[in-house]
Write an enzyme that holds these catalytic residues in place. Sequence first.
Site, PDB file in Angstrom:
ATOM      1  CD  GLU A 139      -2.519 -11.990 -11.107  1.00 51.33           C
ATOM      2  OE1 GLU A 139      -1.592 -11.332 -10.576  1.00 51.33           O
ATOM      3  OE2 GLU A 139      -3.590 -11.481 -11.475  1.00 51.33           O
TER       4      GLU A 139
ATOM      5  CG  ASN B 199     -10.957  -1.515  -8.286  1.00 53.60           C
ATOM      6  OD1 ASN B 199     -11.459  -0.877  -9.203  1.00 53.60           O
ATOM      7  ND2 ASN B 199     -10.074  -2.482  -8.489  1.00 53.60           N
TER       8      ASN B 199
ATOM      9  CE1 TYR C   3      -4.126  -1.912   0.404  1.00 50.89           C
ATOM     10  CE2 TYR C   3      -2.738  -3.326   1.763  1.00 50.89           C
ATOM     11  CZ  TYR C   3      -3.906  -3.118   1.053  1.00 50.89           C
ATOM     12  OH  TYR C   3      -4.859  -4.111   0.994  1.00 50.89           O
TER      13      TYR C   3
ATOM     14  CB  CYS D 145      -7.464  -3.504  -6.027  1.00 51.00           C
ATOM     15  SG  CYS D 145      -9.004  -4.429  -6.101  1.00 51.00           S
ATOM     16  CG  HIS D 146      -5.838  -9.350  -7.561  1.00 47.58           C
ATOM     17  ND1 HIS D 146      -6.493  -8.782  -8.643  1.00 47.58           N
ATOM     18  CD2 HIS D 146      -4.828 -10.091  -8.091  1.00 47.58           C
ATOM     19  CE1 HIS D 146      -5.919  -9.185  -9.766  1.00 47.58           C
ATOM     20  NE2 HIS D 146      -4.901  -9.980  -9.453  1.00 47.58           N
TER      21      HIS D 146
END
Length: 206
Positions: A203, A168, A145, A176-177
């Site tokens: 991912e 979001n 962050y 945003c993950h």
Amino acid sequence: MTTAHDTATTELLAPLHAADPADLDRLHAAFVAAASAEGDLDVAYRTVDSPVGLLLLAATEAGLVRVAFQREDHDAVLERLATAISPRILRAPARLDTVARELDEYFAGIRQRFDLPLDHQLSKGFRRSVLAHLPEIGYGQTESYAQVALAAGSPRAVRAVGTACATNPLPLIVPCHRVVRSDGSFGGYLGGTEAKQLLLHLEGAA
């Protein structure tokens, strides 16, 4: 529950409850096509199944404007879209076929970046600056962050970054993950911690 997005369709179909479902689908498609041709369709929506649950997709003519997790209450999301954008909302899956296909490819592990027109009208000010940076965090990568706050031009606005991620309107598409705490723990997520963990594992970032 009757909501603003499909009132006209419901009234049109009310006498036809006993009709063949295929006939109702054709009638609905004709209604949507007529509304679109006459400029009366401001927000189209559909739902799609995914590994993180049923997703609501909504798009204006400008592009995808909203992705909502089931835990957000899809009816409530549509009501808010009716207030924030326009009450002329209809279930019109065809407008969102490309979005659905790219999401399928993403969850299948064959797409790392979305190529979609986006409508950012639901994000303002600093939150929009934060969301504009998020696609720059590469697939399989994460940022804290604090790093996002620095990139968005306000190094001390760490909490505001958290708020921007939590609100979001385009999760998954605007990633945003990929924003985590400085200690590497996941932090919060609109779709829930399990969904965030699943996406990061998909991912290869966790």
